[in-house]
Every structure is written in structure tokens, then in C-alpha cells.
Design a protein around this motif. Structure first.
Motif, PDB file in Angstrom:
ATOM      1  N   VAL A 214       6.834   0.325  -4.851  1.00  0.00           N
ATOM      2  CA  VAL A 214       6.241  -1.010  -5.021  1.00  0.00           C
ATOM      3  C   VAL A 214       4.909  -1.044  -4.290  1.00  0.00           C
ATOM      4  O   VAL A 214       4.857  -0.990  -3.058  1.00  0.00           O
ATOM      5  N   ASP A 215       3.824  -1.074  -5.080  1.00  0.00           N
ATOM      6  CA  ASP A 215       2.489  -0.969  -4.489  1.00  0.00           C
ATOM      7  C   ASP A 215       1.622  -2.196  -4.764  1.00  0.00           C
ATOM      8  O   ASP A 215       0.409  -2.159  -4.543  1.00  0.00           O
ATOM      9  N   SER A 216       2.237  -3.269  -5.258  1.00  0.00           N
ATOM     10  CA  SER A 216       1.503  -4.531  -5.369  1.00  0.00           C
ATOM     11  C   SER A 216       2.504  -5.683  -5.422  1.00  0.00           C
ATOM     12  O   SER A 216       3.664  -5.491  -5.818  1.00  0.00           O
ATOM     13  N   PHE A 217       2.045  -6.849  -5.021  1.00  0.00           N
ATOM     14  CA  PHE A 217       2.904  -8.030  -5.043  1.00  0.00           C
ATOM     15  C   PHE A 217       3.176  -8.433  -6.485  1.00  0.00           C
ATOM     16  O   PHE A 217       4.261  -8.890  -6.839  1.00  0.00           O
ATOM     17  N   LYS A 218       2.156  -8.228  -7.336  1.00  0.00           N
ATOM     18  CA  LYS A 218       2.310  -8.532  -8.760  1.00  0.00           C
ATOM     19  C   LYS A 218       3.478  -7.739  -9.359  1.00  0.00           C
ATOM     20  O   LYS A 218       4.325  -8.282 -10.072  1.00  0.00           O
ATOM     21  N   LEU A 219       3.518  -6.448  -9.042  1.00  0.00           N
ATOM     22  CA  LEU A 219       4.606  -5.595  -9.530  1.00  0.00           C
ATOM     23  C   LEU A 219       5.955  -6.097  -9.013  1.00  0.00           C
ATOM     24  O   LEU A 219       6.933  -6.183  -9.758  1.00  0.00           O
ATOM     25  N   LEU A 220       6.000  -6.457  -7.758  1.00  0.00           N
ATOM     26  CA  LEU A 220       7.259  -6.914  -7.164  1.00  0.00           C
ATOM     27  C   LEU A 220       7.775  -8.176  -7.851  1.00  0.00           C
ATOM     28  O   LEU A 220       8.977  -8.323  -8.093  1.00  0.00           O
ATOM     29  N   LYS A 221       6.859  -9.073  -8.193  1.00  0.00           N
ATOM     30  CA  LYS A 221       7.274 -10.308  -8.867  1.00  0.00           C
ATOM     31  C   LYS A 221       7.844 -10.017 -10.262  1.00  0.00           C
ATOM     32  O   LYS A 221       8.801 -10.665 -10.693  1.00  0.00           O
ATOM     33  N   ILE A 222       7.270  -9.037 -10.934  1.00  0.00           N
ATOM     34  CA  ILE A 222       7.797  -8.633 -12.252  1.00  0.00           C
ATOM     35  C   ILE A 222       9.190  -8.006 -12.083  1.00  0.00           C
ATOM     36  O   ILE A 222      10.100  -8.263 -12.871  1.00  0.00           O
ATOM     37  N   ILE A 223       9.354  -7.182 -11.063  1.00  0.00           N
ATOM     38  CA  ILE A 223      10.667  -6.562 -10.828  1.00  0.00           C
ATOM     39  C   ILE A 223      11.707  -7.654 -10.566  1.00  0.00           C
ATOM     40  O   ILE A 223      12.813  -7.623 -11.101  1.00  0.00           O
ATOM     41  N   ASP A 224      11.331  -8.639  -9.776  1.00  0.00           N
ATOM     42  CA  ASP A 224      12.245  -9.745  -9.485  1.00  0.00           C
ATOM     43  C   ASP A 224      12.653 -10.475 -10.768  1.00  0.00           C
ATOM     44  O   ASP A 224      13.830 -10.778 -10.974  1.00  0.00           O
ATOM     45  N   LYS A 225      11.667 -10.717 -11.621  1.00  0.00           N
ATOM     46  CA  LYS A 225      11.936 -11.426 -12.884  1.00  0.00           C
ATOM     47  C   LYS A 225      12.864 -10.619 -13.788  1.00  0.00           C
ATOM     48  O   LYS A 225      13.831 -11.141 -14.350  1.00  0.00           O
ATOM     49  N   GLU A 226      12.583  -9.330 -13.901  1.00  0.00           N
ATOM     50  CA  GLU A 226      13.412  -8.482 -14.773  1.00  0.00           C
ATOM     51  C   GLU A 226      14.809  -8.283 -14.177  1.00  0.00           C
ATOM     52  O   GLU A 226      15.788  -8.152 -14.906  1.00  0.00           O
TER      53      GLU A 226
ATOM     54  N   PHE B  69      14.432  -1.968  -3.305  1.00  0.00           N
ATOM     55  CA  PHE B  69      13.119  -1.322  -3.456  1.00  0.00           C
ATOM     56  C   PHE B  69      12.534  -0.977  -2.091  1.00  0.00           C
ATOM     57  O   PHE B  69      12.979  -1.469  -1.048  1.00  0.00           O
ATOM     58  N   LEU B  70      11.502  -0.128  -2.130  1.00  0.00           N
ATOM     59  CA  LEU B  70      10.713   0.205  -0.942  1.00  0.00           C
ATOM     60  C   LEU B  70       9.261  -0.173  -1.223  1.00  0.00           C
ATOM     61  O   LEU B  70       8.788  -0.047  -2.348  1.00  0.00           O
ATOM     62  N   PHE B  71       8.568  -0.622  -0.204  1.00  0.00           N
ATOM     63  CA  PHE B  71       7.121  -0.781  -0.318  1.00  0.00           C
ATOM     64  C   PHE B  71       6.489   0.588  -0.117  1.00  0.00           C
ATOM     65  O   PHE B  71       6.794   1.277   0.873  1.00  0.00           O
ATOM     66  N   GLN B  72       5.613   0.982  -1.041  1.00  0.00           N
ATOM     67  CA  GLN B  72       4.877   2.241  -0.856  1.00  0.00           C
ATOM     68  C   GLN B  72       3.605   1.961  -0.070  1.00  0.00           C
ATOM     69  O   GLN B  72       2.792   1.124  -0.452  1.00  0.00           O
ATOM     70  N   ILE B  73       3.468   2.655   1.045  1.00  0.00           N
ATOM     71  CA  ILE B  73       2.321   2.450   1.929  1.00  0.00           C
ATOM     72  C   ILE B  73       1.365   3.628   1.785  1.00  0.00           C
ATOM     73  O   ILE B  73       1.781   4.790   1.753  1.00  0.00           O
ATOM     74  N   HIS B  74       0.089   3.311   1.699  1.00  0.00           N
ATOM     75  CA  HIS B  74      -0.935   4.353   1.588  1.00  0.00           C
ATOM     76  C   HIS B  74      -1.199   4.956   2.966  1.00  0.00           C
ATOM     77  O   HIS B  74      -1.775   4.308   3.824  1.00  0.00           O
ATOM     78  N   ILE B  75      -0.728   6.197   3.159  1.00  0.00           N
ATOM     79  CA  ILE B  75      -0.941   6.825   4.464  1.00  0.00           C
ATOM     80  C   ILE B  75      -1.859   8.035   4.374  1.00  0.00           C
ATOM     81  O   ILE B  75      -2.335   8.539   5.383  1.00  0.00           O
ATOM     82  N   ALA B  76      -2.109   8.519   3.147  1.00  0.00           N
ATOM     83  CA  ALA B  76      -2.897   9.735   2.969  1.00  0.00           C
ATOM     84  C   ALA B  76      -4.390   9.435   2.983  1.00  0.00           C
ATOM     85  O   ALA B  76      -4.807   8.298   2.785  1.00  0.00           O
ATOM     86  N   GLU B  77      -5.153  10.477   3.219  1.00  0.00           N
ATOM     87  CA  GLU B  77      -6.607  10.327   3.185  1.00  0.00           C
ATOM     88  C   GLU B  77      -7.137  10.232   1.768  1.00  0.00           C
ATOM     89  O   GLU B  77      -8.143   9.591   1.517  1.00  0.00           O
ATOM     90  N   GLU B  78      -6.436  10.896   0.840  1.00  0.00           N
ATOM     91  CA  GLU B  78      -6.925  10.913  -0.543  1.00  0.00           C
ATOM     92  C   GLU B  78      -7.029   9.502  -1.112  1.00  0.00           C
ATOM     93  O   GLU B  78      -6.162   8.666  -0.891  1.00  0.00           O
ATOM     94  N   GLU B  79      -8.070   9.305  -1.909  1.00  0.00           N
ATOM     95  CA  GLU B  79      -8.272   8.025  -2.575  1.00  0.00           C
ATOM     96  C   GLU B  79      -7.240   7.808  -3.679  1.00  0.00           C
ATOM     97  O   GLU B  79      -6.911   6.694  -4.025  1.00  0.00           O
ATOM     98  N   THR B  80      -6.771   8.937  -4.220  1.00  0.00           N
ATOM     99  CA  THR B  80      -6.012   8.860  -5.471  1.00  0.00           C
ATOM    100  C   THR B  80      -4.593   8.348  -5.306  1.00  0.00           C
ATOM    101  O   THR B  80      -4.002   7.911  -6.268  1.00  0.00           O
ATOM    102  N   LYS B  81      -4.067   8.419  -4.115  1.00  0.00           N
ATOM    103  CA  LYS B  81      -2.657   8.051  -3.999  1.00  0.00           C
ATOM    104  C   LYS B  81      -2.473   6.539  -3.926  1.00  0.00           C
ATOM    105  O   LYS B  81      -3.185   5.844  -3.236  1.00  0.00           O
ATOM    106  N   PHE B  82      -1.457   6.058  -4.641  1.00  0.00           N
ATOM    107  CA  PHE B  82      -1.193   4.625  -4.687  1.00  0.00           C
ATOM    108  C   PHE B  82      -0.555   4.165  -3.382  1.00  0.00           C
ATOM    109  O   PHE B  82      -0.031   4.946  -2.610  1.00  0.00           O
TER     110      PHE B  82
END
Ligand SMILES: *Cc1c(COP(=O)(O)O)cnc(C)c1O
Length: 215
Positions: A90-102, A112-125
Motif C-alpha cells: 500500500v503506497d498511497s492513501f487513494k489505493l488504501l481507500k479503494i482496497i477498503d471499498k472492495e 495490509f502493510l504500508f510500503q515505505i520508500h527506504i531505498a535510494e533509487e527513484e524507481t521504487k514505490f
């Protein structure tokens, strides 16, 4: 790879890291390989693409616990909502609200788990720490009845610099510790084939391992 070696690899990891949960990452693997995992007695499988997860779940035994580990598009949530065991990403509140609805439509509470950006790379969510704190303290978050946060997930930078990877894992662990008690969290999903031992040494409770088991 033979089903025998797949099972041996799983057993070895479980024996070495007894107190850590193992999610076998089965992406790109065929049904025979997944069946070998199942026949070995393992029930937690992780996929990063919804279509692959759903098509495999349709034909494999119903008691497999399916983990959604990759970036999840909002329009795909409905396909996994009825049965997914844990959403790691879960990498956005918008996504979480959709998951709740479904989840509500499916008549269940989705862990669920919140995915936290810990890497240096820009590409990781993933969310920044600040973004996480904003969500956790929002009234709207408190009103979501069909999702249950179990903790955090993170992916370290893909580098040979062990100190950097360790420090990213430590940082995620301390964020986890900050909230775990008050929010009833028990899961910190960090560590893959290349860095699972380091992740465990730095407080991981759940590892997601693919290539080490199948290659
Ligand atoms: C592929 C994947 C893994 C497992 O990677 P391996 O290097 O094969 O162990 C773990 N987590 C996520 C999110 C993945 O996409």
C-alpha cells in the motif's frame, strides 16, 4: 529445478530462520513449481502482478495464502479483494481507500502493510515517513473499517554496500517500533534473496524470497 530441490531450499531457509515468516515469491514460476512448494507443506506465496496471482489462484489449492507484493493499480484491486491474504504494497492513501471499498463489497477485512520508500533509487514505490504519519493521523484513515494494517514493508537499495542496506533496514525497523505497540502491528516485511539475512539481523519478521528457492 526439481521439486525435491525446491523443497530442500524452503526447508533450509525455514530451519535457519525459525522465527521469521517466509513468503515464497512465485512470480514467473510455473504451476508445477508452485505445486512443489505446496507439496512441501508451504502455504504462503507472493506474486507481484495481479493477473498472474489470480490465474494461479484459480487452479491451485484453495488453502494457499496469497500475498500481493508488487505495486498495485487501483483498478486491479477488485480481482484479489475476495481472497488475498496480505497486501504488502500500500503506497498511497487513494489505493488504501479503494482496497477498503472492495473489501467491504467482498464482505471482509483485508490485512495490509504500508510500503515505505527506504531505498535510494527513484524507481521504487513507497510512502515517505512523512506521508505515512499524515495518513496515520488522519480522521479519514480512522474511518476505514474493512482494512487492517499489520505493519510495514520496504525494499532496500540494490547495492553491494552492506552498511547502506543495513542502515535502511534499521531505519524501517525503528519506524515500525515507533508505532507497533499502539497500533497493534506485528509484521515487518523486509528482505529478499540477496539481503534476507541482513534484513533478519536488523529486525525483519517476514521475508519475501524467490530466486534463492527456485534457481
Ligand atoms: C521479486 C520480488 C521479491 C523476491 O525477489 P528475489 O530476489 O527473487 O528473492 C521480493 N519482493 C518483491 C516486491 C518482489 O517483486
Amino acid at each position: 529445478m526439481s521439486s525435491h530441490s525446491i523443497c530442500e531450499n524452503i526447508k533450509q531457509i525455514k530451519q535457519q530462520f525459525e522465527n521469521v515468516e517466509l513468503v515464497v515469491v512465485s512470480k514467473y514460476r510455473n504451476l508445477d513449481e508452485l505445486q512443489a512448494v505446496y507439496d512441501c507443506g508451504h502455504r504462503d506465496l507472493g506474486e507481484n502482478r495481479v493477473q498472474e496471482l489470480v490465474s494461479k489462484a484459480e487452479v491451485l489449492p484453495a488453502d494457499i495464502r496469497w500475498h500481493a507484493i508488487g505495486h498495485l493499480q487501483t483498478n486491479k484491486v477488485k480481482y484479489i479483494a475476495p481472497f488475498v491474504h496480505l497486501i504488502h504494497s500500500v503506497d498511497s492513501f487513494k489505493l488504501l481507500k479503494i482496497i477498503d471499498k472492495e473489501a467491504q463489497k467482498a464482505g471482509r477485512v483485508i490485512p495490509f502493510l504500508f510500503q515505505i520508500h527506504i531505498a535510494e533509487e527513484e524507481t521504487k514505490f513507497g510512502l515517505s515517513i512523512e506521508e505515512l504519519e499524515v495518513i496515520l493521523s488522519s480522521e479519514e484513515y480512522a474511518l476505514l473499517n474493512n482494512v487492517k494494517c499489520k505493519g510495514l514493508m520496504g525494499m532496500a537499495t540494490n547495492t553491494n554496500d552492506q552498511e547502506q542496506v543495513a542502515s535502511e533496514f534499521k531505519g524501517l525497523r525503528s519506524l515500525f517500533d515507533k508505532h507497533a505497540k499502539a497500533l497493534d502491528w506485528d509484521t515487518l516485511s523486509m528482505g529478499m534473496s540477496s539481503d534476507h539475512a541482513l534484513a533478519i539481523r536488523n529486525g525483519s519478521t517476514m521475508i519475501r524470497v524467490g530466486s534463492l528457492i527456485f534457481n
